[in-house]
Write a protein that holds these residues in place. Structure first.
Motif, short mmCIF file in Angstrom:
data_model
loop_
_atom_site.label_atom_id
_atom_site.label_comp_id
_atom_site.label_asym_id
_atom_site.label_seq_id
_atom_site.Cartn_x
_atom_site.Cartn_y
_atom_site.Cartn_z
N ALA A 59 34.15 27.76 42.87
CA ALA A 59 34.44 28.79 41.86
C ALA A 59 34.95 30.04 42.56
CB ALA A 59 33.20 29.11 41.03
N LYS A 60 35.65 30.87 41.81
CA LYS A 60 36.23 32.10 42.35
C LYS A 60 35.96 33.26 41.41
CE LYS A 60 40.78 32.72 42.29
NZ LYS A 60 42.21 32.64 42.68
N LEU A 61 35.64 34.42 42.00
CA LEU A 61 35.41 35.63 41.23
C LEU A 61 36.32 36.73 41.76
CD1 LEU A 61 33.71 37.23 39.12
CD2 LEU A 61 32.17 37.82 41.01
N SER A 62 37.19 37.26 40.91
CA SER A 62 38.07 38.36 41.30
C SER A 62 37.26 39.65 41.41
CB SER A 62 39.20 38.51 40.28
OG SER A 62 40.02 39.61 40.60
N LEU A 63 37.60 40.47 42.42
CA LEU A 63 36.84 41.70 42.67
C LEU A 63 37.41 42.91 41.92
CD1 LEU A 63 36.29 41.38 46.53
CD2 LEU A 63 34.83 40.55 44.68
N ILE A 64 38.59 42.79 41.35
CA ILE A 64 39.27 43.96 40.80
C ILE A 64 38.50 44.58 39.64
CG2 ILE A 64 40.69 42.62 39.20
CD1 ILE A 64 42.97 44.60 39.80
N ASP A 65 37.74 43.76 38.90
CA ASP A 65 37.04 44.28 37.72
C ASP A 65 35.64 44.83 38.04
OD1 ASP A 65 39.15 43.58 36.05
OD2 ASP A 65 38.42 41.52 35.84
N LEU A 66 35.21 44.76 39.30
CA LEU A 66 33.88 45.24 39.65
C LEU A 66 33.87 46.76 39.73
CD1 LEU A 66 32.77 42.72 42.44
CD2 LEU A 66 32.40 42.60 39.97
N ARG A 67 32.82 47.37 39.22
CA ARG A 67 32.67 48.82 39.28
C ARG A 67 31.76 49.18 40.44
NH1 ARG A 67 30.50 50.23 33.47
NH2 ARG A 67 30.46 52.33 34.41
N ARG A 68 32.00 50.35 41.02
CA ARG A 68 31.21 50.79 42.16
C ARG A 68 29.77 51.05 41.77
NH1 ARG A 68 34.63 55.64 44.65
NH2 ARG A 68 34.91 56.03 42.42
N GLU A 69 28.86 50.62 42.65
CA GLU A 69 27.41 50.86 42.52
C GLU A 69 26.84 50.34 41.20
OE1 GLU A 69 26.28 51.71 45.22
OE2 GLU A 69 28.02 52.62 46.19
N VAL A 70 27.43 49.29 40.65
CA VAL A 70 26.93 48.67 39.42
C VAL A 70 26.68 47.19 39.69
CG1 VAL A 70 27.44 48.05 37.03
CG2 VAL A 70 28.14 50.28 37.91
N THR A 71 25.46 46.73 39.42
CA THR A 71 25.12 45.32 39.61
C THR A 71 25.53 44.52 38.38
OG1 THR A 71 23.27 45.88 41.06
CG2 THR A 71 23.27 43.68 40.08
N LYS A 72 26.22 43.41 38.61
CA LYS A 72 26.74 42.61 37.51
C LYS A 72 26.31 41.16 37.71
CE LYS A 72 31.14 41.34 35.28
NZ LYS A 72 32.62 41.52 35.34
N GLU A 73 25.78 40.55 36.65
CA GLU A 73 25.41 39.12 36.70
C GLU A 73 26.50 38.29 36.03
OE1 GLU A 73 21.90 36.22 34.96
OE2 GLU A 73 21.32 38.11 35.92
N VAL A 74 26.90 37.22 36.71
CA VAL A 74 28.01 36.39 36.24
C VAL A 74 27.62 34.93 36.33
CG1 VAL A 74 30.46 35.83 36.52
CG2 VAL A 74 29.64 38.10 37.12
N GLU A 75 27.98 34.15 35.33
CA GLU A 75 27.82 32.70 35.38
C GLU A 75 29.21 32.07 35.56
OE1 GLU A 75 24.92 29.88 33.03
OE2 GLU A 75 26.79 30.05 31.88
N LEU A 76 29.40 31.38 36.68
CA LEU A 76 30.70 30.79 37.02
C LEU A 76 30.67 29.29 36.76
CD1 LEU A 76 31.23 32.57 40.45
CD2 LEU A 76 32.23 33.23 38.26
N ARG A 77 31.76 28.79 36.19
CA ARG A 77 31.90 27.35 35.97
C ARG A 77 32.48 26.71 37.22
NH1 ARG A 77 36.31 24.36 33.95
NH2 ARG A 77 35.72 22.29 33.19
N LEU A 78 31.80 25.70 37.74
CA LEU A 78 32.25 25.04 38.96
C LEU A 78 33.38 24.07 38.66
CD1 LEU A 78 28.77 24.31 40.57
CD2 LEU A 78 30.41 26.07 41.24
#
Length: 520
Positions: free
Chosen positions: A346-365
């Motif tokens: 699986a791949k997660l793009s970093l462009i949408d991440l905000r600084r100093e904010v924890t984000k939980e993501v469920e990725l489809r394999l």
């Protein structure tokens, strides 16, 4: 009578001519209005809409006027190609062969060019876009296409297998090359050139592999190994934001501003996976996760045995060099005797991440990130992760840069001493460095004991590699393996694991300081 008839016929002809002209003018006006409406609709289409209509092979300048046609350059390149090809062959061999050795996959003892000829067909440049994105620089994007007739043969050697020549046939390259010229006040007015492949559109390097005078099945999985090596080199060395910086003109220049630097730190918590694919005939898979942004720096989690819904809750720390273009890759493997099997990716793009904010993501394999090439659509489960992005200040950036250089220097030193065959050997655990980790190496023969450290922090790993009465028994199929994290005894058909309390204490303390990652 004849005069009156002539006047009458002239009037009728004139009226008919005027009526015809008016009809033709009205018809042309209607067509122009329709064309204007079509052009307006076409102009409102996005890049993705045009890709759906035209496919992936449309020239950039057709849909985007900023890309200019350069037919004159293609004609010039066609005439010069025999000379350009000769020079390029030498440059490619000198620059690419060290990369093949550096990124050579485990199991391959040698990978180099046996023959390299670029052929007689010149590349084609579909368009060029010139822009000035930064003061003192000129940026040029080149839409590059090449479907030539090169003759490229790789000499591949593996343990216990003689050298096998592998030919790359039907080579095709489709990519956009970014060239940045650093300007200077002295002739030749250019102090350095930066070259990279843009990540969007995705670079495509297509080819077929064929064994010359032998069978490509002599080395199991050789096709996948070469594919992975090519993709790794392109991703880790050439694809933007990674770049090649070349000083020219003999002008002293500070290249630090042109080189890629660490931008921030990504803390990844691998939480759990659900409904993984079972790869075992007896029992269940033993999954672990490999995480990386650059293939050169991979981290892995612990292995959860006999479980298709594993829970890790393990924290790994990765360095980000360009948040806008990079992605983090997650590969789930089943630990097995011999070669581990991939359960999904699986791949997660970093462009949408905000600084100093924890984000939980469920990725489809997925079976592969290249969904066009791999048609496997079977459900492979999901991977749940948490990500937290921290952007470096100047001081943190310099420390991260110095640490990266130290790691590469240590690996290069081990390679020169013959401990490592390639960088990828280090990634597979022969000897790796994360944070302040140091590995210790030795070899035992006869009654001796071989030690190979895969250390994290102060952790030291020990691998028994003996012959006869040594710690590792070779020939009977029994080896004893210990590490700073675990001790394992591998037997034919099954694996037994245990732990050393002293090693566990020292390693866990170091892992807490360095983000908890296990280097591959």
């Amino acid at each position: 009578m004849g005069l009156i008839a002539g006047i009458f016929m002239g009037v009728i002809f004139g009226i008919a001519l005027m009526a015809g002209w008016q009809h033709m003018t009205r018809r042309r006006s209607t067509k122009r209005v329709a064309k204007a409406a079509d052009m307006k609709i076409l102009g409102s289409l996005s890049r993705d809409d045009l890709k759906k209509l035209c496919g992936d092979n449309f020239p950039e300048w057709i849909s985007f006027p900023v890309y200019e046609q350069v037919k004159w350059l293609n004609r010039l390149l066609s005439k010069m190609w025999p000379f350009v090809a000769d020079a390029a062959e030498l440059v490619i061999k000198e620059s690419v062969e060290p990369l093949l050795e550096e990124y050579r996959p485990p199991g391959i003892t040698s990978l180099k060019f046996s023959k390299l000829s670029l052929g007689s067909v010149a590349p084609k440049i579909e368009g060029i876009r010139v822009q000035s994105l930064k003061k003192g620089q000129i940026t040029m994007d080149v839409d590059f296409r090449w479907g030539g007739d090169p003759s490229i043969i790789l000499a591949v050697e593996a343990a216990l297998v003689a050298s096998i020549p592998i030919q790359l046939k039907d080579l095709q390259v489709f990519t956009v090359i970014r060239v940045i010229f650093q300007l200077a006040e002295e002739i030749p007015c250019i102090s350095a050139v930066v070259v990279a492949l843009l990540a969007e559109p995705e670079p495509k390097i297509l080819y077929n592999l064929k064994a010359v005078g032998g069978s490509i099945t002599a080395i199991p999985g050789i096709s996948d190994m070469i594919d992975d090596t090519v993709n790794t080199i392109v991703t880790d060395m050439l694809k933007w934001p990674h770049r090649i910086v070349v000083p020219i003109g003999g002008i002293p220049v500070d290249l630090s501003e042109l080189e890629l630097k660490p931008q921030g730190k990504l803390t990844v918590t691998v939480v759990r996976a659900n409904n993984l694919k079972n790869m075992e005939m007896i029992g269940k898979s033993d999954p672990y996760v490999v995480v990386h942004i650059r293939p050169l720096y991979k981290l892995k989690t612990k292995t959860v045995e006999n479980n298709l819904n594993p829970v890790w809750n393990e924290e790994l720390v990765l360095i980000v060099e360009d948040k806008e273009t990079q992605s983090v890759i997650f590969e789930v493997f089943d630990r097995d005797i011999g070669q581990d099997k991939q359960l999904g990716i699986a791949k997660l793009s970093l462009i949408d991440l905000r600084r100093e904010v924890t984000k939980e993501v469920e990725l489809r394999l997925l079976a592969s990130l290249n969904t066009l090439r791999v048609k496997d659509r079977k459900d492979r489960g999901t991977l749940t992760i948490k990500v937290h992005y921290h952007e470096f200040n100047k001081e943190e950036q310099l420390k991260a840069l110095a640490e990266e250089k130290r790691i590469l220097e240590e690996r290069q030193k081990l390679k020169e001493e013959g401990v490592l065959g390639s960088t990828m050997d280090a990634l597979e655990g022969a000897a790796s460095f994360v944070g302040s980790g140091v590995g210790m190496v030795g070899t035992g023969i006869g009654t001796g004991v071989g030690m190979v450290g895969t250390g994290i922090g102060s952790g030291v790993g020990i691998v028994g590699s003996g012959i006869g009465t040594g710690l590792g028994a070779v020939g009977s199929g029994l080896g004893a393996v210990g590490s700073g994290l675990s001790k394992a005894g591998r037997f034919m058909g099954r694996t037994i694991t245990g732990q050393s309390s002293h090693s566990r204490r020292s390693s866990s303390s170091s892992m807490h300081e360095n983000g908890g990652g296990r280097p591959l």
